[in-house]
Design an enzyme around this catalytic site. Structure first.
Site, PDB file in Angstrom:
ATOM      1  N   ARG A   1       0.810  -1.227   0.000  1.00 53.53           N
ATOM      2  CA  ARG A   1       0.000   0.000   0.000  1.00 53.53           C
ATOM      3  C   ARG A   1       0.841   1.273   0.000  1.00 53.53           C
ATOM      4  NH1 ARG A   1      -3.375  -3.178   3.608  1.00 53.53           N
ATOM      5  NH2 ARG A   1      -5.214  -3.873   2.438  1.00 53.53           N
TER       6      ARG A   1
ATOM      7  N   LYS B   1       3.716  11.401 -11.100  1.00 56.88           N
ATOM      8  CA  LYS B   1       2.867  10.583 -11.968  1.00 56.88           C
ATOM      9  C   LYS B   1       3.594   9.276 -12.274  1.00 56.88           C
ATOM     10  CE  LYS B   1      -0.090  13.826 -14.455  1.00 56.88           C
ATOM     11  NZ  LYS B   1      -0.485  14.323 -15.793  1.00 56.88           N
TER      12      LYS B   1
ATOM     13  N   GLU C   1      10.640  18.122 -24.322  1.00 57.96           N
ATOM     14  CA  GLU C   1      10.005  18.477 -23.055  1.00 57.96           C
ATOM     15  C   GLU C   1      10.603  19.754 -22.467  1.00 57.96           C
ATOM     16  OE1 GLU C   1       7.388  17.231 -21.749  1.00 57.96           O
ATOM     17  OE2 GLU C   1       7.150  15.166 -22.411  1.00 57.96           O
TER      18      GLU C   1
ATOM     19  N   LYS D   1       8.176  22.989 -13.721  1.00 54.65           N
ATOM     20  CA  LYS D   1       7.280  21.877 -13.384  1.00 54.65           C
ATOM     21  C   LYS D   1       6.976  21.854 -11.896  1.00 54.65           C
ATOM     22  CE  LYS D   1       6.002  17.192 -14.272  1.00 54.65           C
ATOM     23  NZ  LYS D   1       6.240  15.947 -15.024  1.00 54.65           N
TER      24      LYS D   1
ATOM     25  N   GLU E   1      -3.865  17.344 -10.756  1.00 56.93           N
ATOM     26  CA  GLU E   1      -4.469  17.775 -12.017  1.00 56.93           C
ATOM     27  C   GLU E   1      -5.978  17.964 -11.859  1.00 56.93           C
ATOM     28  OE1 GLU E   1      -4.335  15.989 -16.433  1.00 56.93           O
ATOM     29  OE2 GLU E   1      -2.370  16.115 -15.496  1.00 56.93           O
TER      30      GLU E   1
ATOM     31  N   ARG F   1      -2.093  21.947 -13.961  1.00 57.04           N
ATOM     32  CA  ARG F   1      -1.163  20.879 -14.339  1.00 57.04           C
ATOM     33  C   ARG F   1      -1.514  20.306 -15.704  1.00 57.04           C
ATOM     34  NH1 ARG F   1       1.488  16.113 -10.549  1.00 57.04           N
ATOM     35  NH2 ARG F   1       2.805  15.257 -12.207  1.00 57.04           N
TER      36      ARG F   1
ATOM     37  N   ASN G   1       0.335  18.873 -20.395  1.00 64.79           N
ATOM     38  CA  ASN G   1       0.012  17.884 -21.427  1.00 64.79           C
ATOM     39  C   ASN G   1       0.061  18.477 -22.836  1.00 64.79           C
ATOM     40  OD1 ASN G   1      -0.548  15.668 -19.657  1.00 64.79           O
ATOM     41  ND2 ASN G   1      -2.493  16.631 -19.131  1.00 64.79           N
TER      42      ASN G   1
ATOM     43  N   HIS H   1       0.684  16.254 -25.815  1.00 63.89           N
ATOM     44  CA  HIS H   1       0.582  14.849 -25.424  1.00 63.89           C
ATOM     45  C   HIS H   1      -0.656  14.153 -25.982  1.00 63.89           C
ATOM     46  CE1 HIS H   1       3.850  15.977 -22.834  1.00 63.89           C
ATOM     47  NE2 HIS H   1       3.949  14.774 -22.350  1.00 63.89           N
TER      48      HIS H   1
ATOM     49  N   HIS I   1       0.290  11.053 -27.979  1.00 63.25           N
ATOM     50  CA  HIS I   1      -0.048   9.692 -27.559  1.00 63.25           C
ATOM     51  C   HIS I   1      -0.794   8.931 -28.652  1.00 63.25           C
ATOM     52  CE1 HIS I   1       0.246  10.500 -22.917  1.00 63.25           C
ATOM     53  NE2 HIS I   1       1.427  10.443 -23.520  1.00 63.25           N
TER      54      HIS I   1
ATOM     55  N   HIS J   1       8.852   8.772 -27.290  1.00 61.42           N
ATOM     56  CA  HIS J   1       7.851   9.602 -26.624  1.00 61.42           C
ATOM     57  C   HIS J   1       8.109  11.089 -26.861  1.00 61.42           C
ATOM     58  CE1 HIS J   1       5.038  11.163 -23.717  1.00 61.42           C
ATOM     59  NE2 HIS J   1       6.022  11.748 -23.049  1.00 61.42           N
TER      60      HIS J   1
END
Length: 369
Positions: free
Chosen positions: A121, A143, A185, A227, A237, A242, A246, A249, A253, A267
């Protein structure tokens, strides 16, 4: 060494940027490494370059490095490999108070971070990013995720690291293509919210690719600062701040999915193409001037990154690419928000974009060399 705090209530941590940090990993981590055995997840490419450096530091401090070396590539972010990582961590008797070291690029960081988030956990982990892309983006902000057959990063968790060590020395071992992918980036931070930094990228960006240490230090440090500010404002987000990260992205993606999440399109290259598409689509909708849109495209192209999706030679039309976006994790009540531009350095979230229009736009772009 630059030290950038990521200020979160009860979970703040530091990102340290400098050369030689891996050679002092035991000293940098300090009390985070509370037991003699230190679990480290990496891939075979990184292990060949940096395993001895990390092991020497740990062993000199009386630690016993324990290694899990995975195959490199996006394929490691899978259920199958996650199960292998979890079984190994359990065999190593990792406890909730321990910290796992994630030594590698974004794939290793995402995978290890997600494993840490569900290990009993939640246990700790330290990001040791070895690529430019990971140093300026994926290692910061918590993330973590794996990919599934439905899409990229659809299964994951927000789980902040205990520390991030961005060793600029690792950038010397990167192939040129990987450096360029990471630079996508870097320039993203200028395009989305800092026109002065974008101006710097236009003039100094080539030095980053050429290995100039002062330029790399500035690029990584300023990117991490940007960032860190956004993550502190909107960790999960929920406010929209935030979401601006993206930029590129959603388009990117979809392109990655169509090319099989393979080396055919890295990427960072997907993000670069995504930013080109976001700039041109913003101009198409009248949000940004065509001149500013093409200035963004030119800056991306000048770094050696791709700026034409037609050049990918995909057997797909705009509708097929748009359909990949239906699985985007940002989909909300049937609507997919797009990060678009009102100007260079001024991104915003547009929640009124029709995928039919995106499909038509992509058809046009697929015919543009």
């Amino acid at each position: 060494m630059a030290v950038i705090p990521v200020a979160l209530a009860g979970r703040s941590y530091e990102v340290r940027v400098g050369s030689g940090l891996l050679a002092d990993v035991a000293g940098q981590c300090g009390k985070l490494l509370r037991k003699q055995r230190v679990p480290i997840v990496t891939d075979s490419n990184v292990a060949g370059l940096w395993r001895d450096t990390v092991a020497t530091s740990l062993e000199a401090a009386g630690k016993e490095p324990r290694w899990l070396v995975l195959d490199p590539g996006e394929g490691a972010k899978s259920w199958r490999v996650l199960e292998r990582v979890m079984d190994w961590l359990l065999d190593e008797e990792v406890e909730r108070g321990d910290h796992i070291l994630a030594l590698g690029g974004g794939v290793i960081g995402d995978l290890t971070g997600f494993a840490a988030s569900i290990m009993k956990r939640g246990c700790g982990f330290v990001q040791l990013p070895t690529t430019l892309l990971a140093q300026v983006d994926s290692s910061v902000g918590g993330k973590t995720a794996i990919n599934t057959s439905a899409g990229k990063n659809l299964v994951g968790a927000f789980h902040q690291p205990g520390l991030v060590l961005a060793d600029l020395a690792t950038l010397d071992t990167l192939p040129v293509r990987e450096t360029r992918a990471g630079y996508a980036e870097v320039i993203k931070y200028g395009i989305l919210g800092d026109r002065a930094f974008f101006d710097w990228c236009e003039t100094e960006g080539p030095k980053v690719m050429a290995g100039d240490k002062a330029a790399q230090d500035y690029a990584v440090t300023e990117s991490v600062k940007a960032k860190a500010r956004i993550v502190a404002e909107d960790e999960r987000e929920t406010t929209g701040a935030r979401a601006l990260l993206n930029l590129g992205h959603t388009f990117g993606h979809a392109l990655e999915a169509e090319t099989g999440f393979s080396d055919r399109l890295l990427h960072g290259e997907g993000v670069a193409l995504g930013m080109v598409l976001a700039a041109r689509y913003s101009a198409r909708r009248g949000y940004i001037s065509e001149a500013d849109g093409e200035r963004v495209v030119a800056a991306i192209g000048a770094s050696g990154l791709p700026i034409s999706i037609a050049a990918l030679g995909m057997d797909a039309d705009g509708r097929k690419l748009a359909n990949h976006m239906l699985h985007d994790k940002k989909m909300d009540s049937g609507t997919l928000p797009f990060v678009l531009l009102r100007g260079v350095g001024e991104a915003f979230l547009d929640k009124q974009v029709a995928l039919d229009d995106i499909a038509h736009f992509l058809d046009e772009q697929l015919k543009t060399a």
